[in-house]
Motif scaffolding. Structure first.
Motif, mmCIF file in Angstrom:
data_model
loop_
_atom_site.group_PDB
_atom_site.id
_atom_site.type_symbol
_atom_site.label_atom_id
_atom_site.label_comp_id
_atom_site.label_asym_id
_atom_site.label_seq_id
_atom_site.Cartn_x
_atom_site.Cartn_y
_atom_site.Cartn_z
ATOM 1 N N ILE A 198 0.362 -1.493 -0.186
ATOM 2 C CA ILE A 198 0.187 -0.108 0.392
ATOM 3 C C ILE A 198 0.437 1.370 -0.165
ATOM 4 C CG2 ILE A 198 -1.317 1.611 1.529
ATOM 5 C CD1 ILE A 198 -3.068 -1.155 2.504
ATOM 6 N N LEU A 199 1.989 1.196 0.468
ATOM 7 C CA LEU A 199 2.721 2.024 0.984
ATOM 8 C C LEU A 199 3.535 2.366 -0.334
ATOM 9 C CD1 LEU A 199 4.828 1.902 4.525
ATOM 10 C CD2 LEU A 199 2.947 4.204 3.287
ATOM 11 N N SER A 200 3.576 1.850 -0.995
ATOM 12 C CA SER A 200 4.579 2.009 -2.531
ATOM 13 C C SER A 200 3.898 2.075 -3.320
ATOM 14 C CB SER A 200 5.345 0.291 -2.654
ATOM 15 O OG SER A 200 4.418 -1.166 -3.344
ATOM 16 N N THR A 201 2.679 1.734 -3.463
ATOM 17 C CA THR A 201 1.479 2.063 -4.291
ATOM 18 C C THR A 201 1.418 3.820 -4.601
ATOM 19 O OG1 THR A 201 0.300 0.881 -3.311
ATOM 20 C CG2 THR A 201 1.237 0.082 -5.394
ATOM 21 N N THR A 202 0.794 3.969 -2.828
ATOM 22 C CA THR A 202 0.047 5.543 -1.962
ATOM 23 C C THR A 202 1.448 6.545 -2.281
ATOM 24 O OG1 THR A 202 -0.402 4.905 -0.282
ATOM 25 C CG2 THR A 202 -1.724 4.587 -2.036
ATOM 26 N N LEU A 203 2.006 6.833 -2.244
ATOM 27 C CA LEU A 203 3.761 7.314 -1.829
ATOM 28 C C LEU A 203 3.705 7.644 -3.462
ATOM 29 C CD1 LEU A 203 5.879 6.344 0.601
ATOM 30 C CD2 LEU A 203 4.492 8.275 1.140
ATOM 31 N N PRO A 204 3.479 9.214 -3.572
ATOM 32 C CA PRO A 204 3.963 10.053 -4.852
ATOM 33 C C PRO A 204 4.860 9.441 -4.807
ATOM 34 C CG PRO A 204 3.750 11.368 -2.982
ATOM 35 C CD PRO A 204 3.374 10.503 -1.970
ATOM 36 N N ASP A 205 6.704 9.123 -4.368
ATOM 37 C CA ASP A 205 7.400 8.958 -5.052
ATOM 38 C C ASP A 205 8.028 7.639 -4.759
ATOM 39 O OD1 ASP A 205 8.304 11.550 -6.163
ATOM 40 O OD2 ASP A 205 9.052 12.033 -4.291
ATOM 41 N N GLY A 206 6.991 6.980 -4.181
ATOM 42 C CA GLY A 206 6.951 5.197 -4.223
ATOM 43 C C GLY A 206 8.047 5.177 -2.848
ATOM 44 N N LEU A 207 8.267 3.708 -2.104
ATOM 45 C CA LEU A 207 9.143 3.974 -1.211
ATOM 46 C C LEU A 207 10.523 3.644 -1.694
ATOM 47 C CD1 LEU A 207 7.913 1.071 0.675
ATOM 48 C CD2 LEU A 207 8.049 2.841 1.503
ATOM 49 N N GLY A 208 11.337 4.498 -1.028
ATOM 50 C CA GLY A 208 12.647 4.944 -1.114
ATOM 51 C C GLY A 208 13.988 3.572 -0.827
ATOM 52 N N ASP A 209 14.904 3.478 -0.972
ATOM 53 C CA ASP A 209 15.481 1.807 -0.106
ATOM 54 C C ASP A 209 15.174 2.248 1.140
ATOM 55 O OD1 ASP A 209 16.128 1.113 -3.000
ATOM 56 O OD2 ASP A 209 17.925 1.908 -3.515
ATOM 57 N N ARG A 210 16.087 3.728 1.323
ATOM 58 C CA ARG A 210 15.978 3.989 2.420
ATOM 59 C C ARG A 210 15.335 3.756 4.097
ATOM 60 N NH1 ARG A 210 19.982 8.753 5.005
ATOM 61 N NH2 ARG A 210 20.397 8.051 7.130
#
Length: 73
Positions: free
Chosen positions: A29-41
């Motif tokens: 859900i976070l990776s699809t809803t965040l504007p830039d997705g989830l960063g590596d960090r």
């Protein structure tokens, strides 16, 4: 099968699997809803935090089963 699932070990295992499913769904859900997705960090921080939680959970599980085994003696 039902006896295994209702034993202490079964309950702990099922709750551990449930927490893993919730974690994976939350990451999706976070990776699809965040504007830039989830960063590596960010992803690394979440995974390390989850692994610390699982480690503490496992240690508590072993301590509890050790205490429970002592009471049965």
């Amino acid at each position: 099968m039902r006896k295994r699932l209702t034993s202490d070990l079964g309950v702990y295992a099922l709750s551990g699997v449930f927490s893993l499913v919730v974690f994976v769904v939350a990451l999706w859900i976070l990776s699809t809803t965040l504007p830039d997705g989830l960063g590596d960090r960010q992803l690394a921080g979440l995974v390390v935090g989850y692994l610390l939680f699982v480690g503490v959970y496992a240690v508590a599980w072993f301590i509890y089963t050790g205490i429970d085994a002592r009471e049965d003696v």
